[in-house]
Design a protein around this motif. Structure first.
Motif, PDB file in Angstrom:
ATOM      1  N   ARG A  25       2.532  -5.388 -38.655  1.00 44.27           N
ATOM      2  CA  ARG A  25       3.803  -5.550 -37.920  1.00 44.27           C
ATOM      3  C   ARG A  25       3.571  -5.583 -36.411  1.00 44.27           C
ATOM      4  NH1 ARG A  25       5.684  -1.626 -41.886  1.00 44.27           N
ATOM      5  NH2 ARG A  25       6.914  -2.705 -43.481  1.00 44.27           N
ATOM      6  N   LEU A  26       2.695  -4.723 -35.927  1.00 41.94           N
ATOM      7  CA  LEU A  26       2.420  -4.696 -34.494  1.00 41.94           C
ATOM      8  C   LEU A  26       1.652  -5.934 -34.047  1.00 41.94           C
ATOM      9  CD1 LEU A  26       1.539  -0.924 -34.026  1.00 41.94           C
ATOM     10  CD2 LEU A  26       3.599  -2.113 -33.295  1.00 41.94           C
ATOM     11  N   LEU A  27       0.763  -6.432 -34.918  1.00 39.84           N
ATOM     12  CA  LEU A  27       0.070  -7.681 -34.600  1.00 39.84           C
ATOM     13  C   LEU A  27       1.063  -8.830 -34.519  1.00 39.84           C
ATOM     14  CD1 LEU A  27      -2.522  -9.318 -34.179  1.00 39.84           C
ATOM     15  CD2 LEU A  27      -2.754  -9.463 -36.668  1.00 39.84           C
ATOM     16  N   ASP A  28       2.020  -8.865 -35.430  1.00 42.76           N
ATOM     17  CA  ASP A  28       3.061  -9.890 -35.390  1.00 42.76           C
ATOM     18  C   ASP A  28       3.851  -9.820 -34.092  1.00 42.76           C
ATOM     19  OD1 ASP A  28       2.952 -11.612 -37.514  1.00 42.76           O
ATOM     20  OD2 ASP A  28       4.144 -10.362 -38.847  1.00 42.76           O
ATOM     21  N   MET A  29       4.151  -8.601 -33.654  1.00 46.55           N
ATOM     22  CA  MET A  29       4.904  -8.424 -32.419  1.00 46.55           C
ATOM     23  C   MET A  29       4.127  -8.975 -31.221  1.00 46.55           C
ATOM     24  SD  MET A  29       6.257  -4.875 -30.702  1.00 46.55           S
ATOM     25  CE  MET A  29       4.577  -4.425 -30.227  1.00 46.55           C
ATOM     26  N   CYS A  30       2.829  -8.680 -31.182  1.00 41.07           N
ATOM     27  CA  CYS A  30       2.001  -9.188 -30.083  1.00 41.07           C
ATOM     28  C   CYS A  30       1.873 -10.706 -30.136  1.00 41.07           C
ATOM     29  CB  CYS A  30       0.619  -8.547 -30.139  1.00 41.07           C
ATOM     30  SG  CYS A  30       0.600  -6.785 -29.763  1.00 41.07           S
ATOM     31  N   ASN A  31       1.827 -11.249 -31.348  1.00 42.38           N
ATOM     32  CA  ASN A  31       1.663 -12.689 -31.494  1.00 42.38           C
ATOM     33  C   ASN A  31       2.876 -13.480 -31.018  1.00 42.38           C
ATOM     34  OD1 ASN A  31      -0.968 -13.106 -32.446  1.00 42.38           O
ATOM     35  ND2 ASN A  31      -0.401 -12.570 -34.528  1.00 42.38           N
ATOM     36  N   ILE A  32       4.021 -12.812 -30.921  1.00 39.98           N
ATOM     37  CA  ILE A  32       5.208 -13.502 -30.411  1.00 39.98           C
ATOM     38  C   ILE A  32       4.955 -14.019 -28.997  1.00 39.98           C
ATOM     39  CG2 ILE A  32       7.605 -13.159 -29.663  1.00 39.98           C
ATOM     40  CD1 ILE A  32       7.931 -11.227 -32.007  1.00 39.98           C
ATOM     41  N   PHE A  33       4.275 -13.195 -28.183  1.00 35.42           N
ATOM     42  CA  PHE A  33       3.953 -13.609 -26.808  1.00 35.42           C
ATOM     43  C   PHE A  33       3.041 -14.838 -26.824  1.00 35.42           C
ATOM     44  CE2 PHE A  33       1.000 -13.293 -23.162  1.00 35.42           C
ATOM     45  CZ  PHE A  33       1.911 -13.507 -22.136  1.00 35.42           C
ATOM     46  N   GLY A  34       2.027 -14.814 -27.703  1.00 37.27           N
ATOM     47  CA  GLY A  34       1.121 -15.957 -27.792  1.00 37.27           C
ATOM     48  C   GLY A  34       1.815 -17.209 -28.270  1.00 37.27           C
ATOM     49  N   LEU A  35       2.725 -17.072 -29.225  1.00 41.52           N
ATOM     50  CA  LEU A  35       3.468 -18.231 -29.730  1.00 41.52           C
ATOM     51  C   LEU A  35       4.361 -18.824 -28.646  1.00 41.52           C
ATOM     52  CD1 LEU A  35       4.442 -16.948 -33.293  1.00 41.52           C
ATOM     53  CD2 LEU A  35       3.003 -18.926 -32.773  1.00 41.52           C
ATOM     54  N   MET A  36       4.985 -17.956 -27.840  1.00 44.38           N
ATOM     55  CA  MET A  36       5.805 -18.454 -26.734  1.00 44.38           C
ATOM     56  C   MET A  36       4.938 -19.222 -25.740  1.00 44.38           C
ATOM     57  SD  MET A  36       8.227 -15.109 -26.103  1.00 44.38           S
ATOM     58  CE  MET A  36       8.874 -15.797 -24.578  1.00 44.38           C
ATOM     59  N   PHE A  37       3.730 -18.716 -25.502  1.00 44.50           N
ATOM     60  CA  PHE A  37       2.812 -19.382 -24.583  1.00 44.50           C
ATOM     61  C   PHE A  37       2.412 -20.746 -25.132  1.00 44.50           C
ATOM     62  CE2 PHE A  37      -0.530 -19.674 -21.464  1.00 44.50           C
ATOM     63  CZ  PHE A  37      -0.110 -18.834 -20.448  1.00 44.50           C
ATOM     64  N   LEU A  66      -4.156 -14.851 -21.165  1.00 48.41           N
ATOM     65  CA  LEU A  66      -4.069 -14.330 -22.532  1.00 48.41           C
ATOM     66  C   LEU A  66      -5.233 -13.419 -22.918  1.00 48.41           C
ATOM     67  CD1 LEU A  66      -2.801 -17.504 -24.454  1.00 48.41           C
ATOM     68  CD2 LEU A  66      -1.527 -15.416 -23.976  1.00 48.41           C
ATOM     69  N   MET A  67      -6.454 -13.810 -22.580  1.00 43.10           N
ATOM     70  CA  MET A  67      -7.609 -13.063 -23.072  1.00 43.10           C
ATOM     71  C   MET A  67      -7.719 -11.653 -22.510  1.00 43.10           C
ATOM     72  SD  MET A  67      -8.856 -14.732 -25.445  1.00 43.10           S
ATOM     73  CE  MET A  67     -10.266 -13.677 -25.721  1.00 43.10           C
ATOM     74  N   PHE A 110      -6.494 -14.857 -32.034  1.00 40.06           N
ATOM     75  CA  PHE A 110      -5.217 -15.563 -32.102  1.00 40.06           C
ATOM     76  C   PHE A 110      -4.896 -16.219 -30.757  1.00 40.06           C
ATOM     77  CE2 PHE A 110      -4.245 -13.037 -35.933  1.00 40.06           C
ATOM     78  CZ  PHE A 110      -3.628 -14.005 -36.720  1.00 40.06           C
ATOM     79  N   CYS A 111      -5.141 -15.495 -29.671  1.00 33.40           N
ATOM     80  CA  CYS A 111      -4.839 -16.031 -28.343  1.00 33.40           C
ATOM     81  C   CYS A 111      -5.684 -17.261 -28.028  1.00 33.40           C
ATOM     82  CB  CYS A 111      -5.060 -14.944 -27.290  1.00 33.40           C
ATOM     83  SG  CYS A 111      -3.832 -13.619 -27.334  1.00 33.40           S
ATOM     84  N   ILE A 112      -6.953 -17.219 -28.424  1.00 32.06           N
ATOM     85  CA  ILE A 112      -7.816 -18.387 -28.251  1.00 32.06           C
ATOM     86  C   ILE A 112      -7.251 -19.577 -29.019  1.00 32.06           C
ATOM     87  CG2 ILE A 112     -10.041 -19.355 -28.975  1.00 32.06           C
ATOM     88  CD1 ILE A 112     -10.348 -17.902 -26.430  1.00 32.06           C
ATOM     89  N   MET A 113      -6.810 -19.314 -30.249  1.00 30.18           N
ATOM     90  CA  MET A 113      -6.268 -20.400 -31.081  1.00 30.18           C
ATOM     91  C   MET A 113      -4.982 -20.971 -30.494  1.00 30.18           C
ATOM     92  SD  MET A 113      -7.036 -19.389 -35.056  1.00 30.18           S
ATOM     93  CE  MET A 113      -6.362 -17.722 -35.002  1.00 30.18           C
ATOM     94  N   TYR A 114      -4.169 -20.113 -29.879  1.00 23.10           N
ATOM     95  CA  TYR A 114      -2.925 -20.596 -29.291  1.00 23.10           C
ATOM     96  C   TYR A 114      -3.186 -21.615 -28.181  1.00 23.10           C
ATOM     97  CZ  TYR A 114      -0.434 -16.910 -31.769  1.00 23.10           C
ATOM     98  OH  TYR A 114       0.095 -16.107 -32.741  1.00 23.10           O
ATOM     99  N   VAL A 115      -4.316 -21.492 -27.502  1.00 28.52           N
ATOM    100  CA  VAL A 115      -4.651 -22.430 -26.432  1.00 28.52           C
ATOM    101  C   VAL A 115      -5.329 -23.679 -26.996  1.00 28.52           C
ATOM    102  CG1 VAL A 115      -5.981 -22.791 -24.322  1.00 28.52           C
ATOM    103  CG2 VAL A 115      -4.852 -20.587 -24.717  1.00 28.52           C
TER     104      VAL A 115
END
Length: 244
Positions: A25-37, A66-67, A110-115
């Motif tokens: 759940r906490l990983l999902d919460m953090c991933n919201i920022f990456g998805l917005m980016f 992000l990193m 995940f952040c690397i993948m978002y870019v």
């Protein structure tokens, strides 16, 4: 992952799936920022590629934002994972803290993948994206089938970490090949040095005779200061990104 945990572990499957979900759940919460980016980068990359503009500065700014933040979250999850999980869940166990730490360690991937996956999407190379994704699915299922019976929810979290890290590496390599991007060795070393500094800082603050919340606060201050010390983020670079 949760489905495999329930199916492979029998009577304890639901409990282990709950432990895994609590950490995710906490990983999902953090991933919201990456998805917005990623949502910001997709039209930006698309326009710049169509106009044949240099995308390297935007990639650099995006990764530099992000990193470092994802490294801070990942390191904090290892050194403060037990306390964080006990704060959120009164019945949290050592297993739950381990699962949480392993899952949060995949956040930098995940952040690397978002870019870089967004870059491949903007270039229209969807066939390559689907092939990489299929490889990730096969790898993840195979690793779960092997690790879950041995390590339960921690095995599933380990499979997730390895899978996401492998996918991130693939996206970097194929994006560099597709976009003819060069590797800045000093830039990579700077990020690794930053990670080492975070590990040392987290270990040091855990020795302070104060409550863990204050230790975490000091760690966060050191991390933010180090971001500017390493010049990953500057007001000028953020302004340039916004102007795009």
């Amino acid at each position: 992952d949760s489905v495999l945990l329930e199916r492979l572990l029998g009577e304890s499957g639901k409990e282990e799936a709950g432990i895994y979900a609590a950490g995710y759940r906490l990983l999902d919460m953090c991933n919201i920022f990456g998805l917005m980016f990623a949502g910001i980068l997709l039209p930006l990359f698309g326009r710049m590629l169509m106009q044949k503009q240099n995308i390297r500065p935007i990639i650099g700014v995006s990764v530099n934002i992000l990193m470092p933040l994802s490294f801070m979250i990942a390191v904090a999850s290892w050194f403060f994972g037990k306390e964080i999980m006990q704060l959120l869940y009164t019945d949290s166990t050592e297993q739950g803290a381990l699962v949480f730490s392993l899952l949060m360690s995949s956040f930098p991937a995940f952040c690397i993948m978002y870019v870089y996956s967004t870059l491949l999407t903007a270039s229209g190379n969807l066939t390559l994206l689907n092939k990489i994704a299929l490889g990730g699915v096969i790898t993840n299922i195979a690793m779960n089938l092997f690790l879950i019976p041995l390590y339960r929810s921690a095995g599933a979290a380990t499979a997730a970490l390895i899978t996401q890290s492998s996918l991130a590496l693939c996206f970097i390599l194929f994006a560099k090949k597709d976009m003819l991007l060069t590797t800045n060795v000093k830039w990579v070393i700077a990020h690794l040095a930053f990670l080492m500094l975070l590990l040392f800082a987290a270990y040091a603050v855990r020795l302070f005779p104060v409550q863990w919340q204050f230790q975490l606060f000091i760690f966060a201050l050191v991390g933010v200061a180090a971001i500017f010390l390493f010049r990953f983020i500057s007001l000028t670079s953020i302004k340039k990104l916004m102007e795009r």
